[in-house]
Design an enzyme around this catalytic site. Structure first.
Site, short mmCIF file in Angstrom:
data_model
loop_
_atom_site.label_atom_id
_atom_site.label_comp_id
_atom_site.label_asym_id
_atom_site.label_seq_id
_atom_site.Cartn_x
_atom_site.Cartn_y
_atom_site.Cartn_z
N GLY A 250 44.40 40.37 32.01
CA GLY A 250 43.83 39.09 31.60
C GLY A 250 44.65 38.42 30.50
O GLY A 250 44.86 37.20 30.50
N ASP A 251 45.12 39.23 29.54
CA ASP A 251 45.97 38.71 28.47
C ASP A 251 47.28 38.19 29.04
O ASP A 251 47.81 37.16 28.59
CB ASP A 251 46.26 39.80 27.45
CG ASP A 251 44.99 40.49 26.96
OD1 ASP A 251 43.98 39.79 26.75
OD2 ASP A 251 45.01 41.73 26.82
#
Length: 303
Positions: A250-251
């Protein structure tokens, strides 16, 4: 400049143990130490993609110095606040018959430490991007996200927020440039189950009505949905590949989106696709996405 804020960074001690047994001596068969934290992951992937950034946050003790050292090895600049009491976390992530995690507490952050961070943020300009992500340690007030967005709002910098539920909802009134919930987090906010890209769209629109400019919803193997600041909806499947490690995916998507947005003169469709491929490249690898891996996946999405 892109700045990332990680309130409670860590050294992630990743180990593998064959047939782990409690109450006995167990020996590792694999070891790796990485700097950890959502903002730190964003900074590392940005560096891999050729973009400079500065990692902000709080650190303490010899573990904090090692986080800075390892970040520098990834080509990332940092300007952490040195906290006097406690140590930066060591998080143990053990892979065996089952996966087990033991996370440290982190240092005790004082009011004066918070004020030093605020003074750093006061130096930002309307040309900068600020990424705030992750949970808030119990030594910080639970209003930290709101305080930061209120502080930088007069500056006019673009703010990216990757947080869950209440933390996210309370900052929408400050009109963050980008938020990135996944479909489970989005569903939790509204008390619904969202399993398809079409189901996500009306709830992303609700968040936009509440103030967010761009809403990027990650959906793992289902791909992603972007509702951009012009009100246009972008959908895409995920690239094909074997998921090896979803930590940091996600990052990586956030880093990929920002990278694509800056490189393409604010083309949100390009940024969206680069974000998806960046998140997938990290998921398909033991490590965070590299530039070569991302562009290889982007080529497959042209078919």
């Amino acid at each position: 400049m892109i700045y990332t804020v990680t309130f409670n960074p860590s050294l992630d001690y990743i180990i593998q143990v064959k047939d782990f047994q409690t109450g006995q001596i167990n020996k590792t068969t694999y070891e790796k130490i990485l700097p950890g934290g959502k903002g730190i992951n964003v900074a590392i992937v940005l560096s891999n993609l050729g973009h400079e950034s500065t990692a902000l946050g709080f650190m303490a003790g010899f573990t904090g110095k090692e986080i800075e050292h390892r970040l520098a090895n990834f080509g990332c600049a940092s300007s952490f606040i040195q906290v006097q009491e406690g140590l930066s976390r060591i998080n143990v992530k053990m892979k065996s018959n089952e996966e087990t995690e033991i996370n440290g507490q982190g240092p005790k952050i004082q009011h004066e430490d918070i004020e030093m961070l605020f003074k750093q943020l006061d130096q930002l300009t309307n040309q900068d991007i600020l990424v705030i992500s992750g949970s808030i340690p119990n030594t910080l007030p639970d209003t930290m996200y709101e305080q930061i967005l209120e502080r930088v709002q007069p500056i006019g910098c673009k703010v990216v927020v990757d947080a869950t539920n209440t933390l996210l909802m309370k900052v929408l009134k400050y009109h963050p440039f980008l938020i990135k919930p996944n479909n489970f987090e989005l569903g939790e906010i509204f008390g619904v189950s969202l399993t398809t890209r079409d189901e996500v769209i009306p709830y992303a629109k609700k968040l936009q009505e509440l103030g967010a400019q761009n809403i990027l919803v990650s959906m793992a193997g289902q791909g992603a949905v972007l509702l951009d600041e012009k009100g246009e909806v972008h959908q895409s499947r995920a690239p094909k590949g074997e998921v090896i490690n979803s930590v940091g995916a996600g990052d990586s998507m956030v880093a990929g989106f920002l990278s694509g947005y800056l490189e393409s003169n604010q083309d949100t469709q390009y940024a969206f696709m680069k974000g998806i491929c960046c998140g997938s490249a990290s998921a398909f690898s033991e490590n965070l996405a590299t530039k070569e891996e991302v562009f290889a996946l982007m080529d497959t999405m042209k078919d």
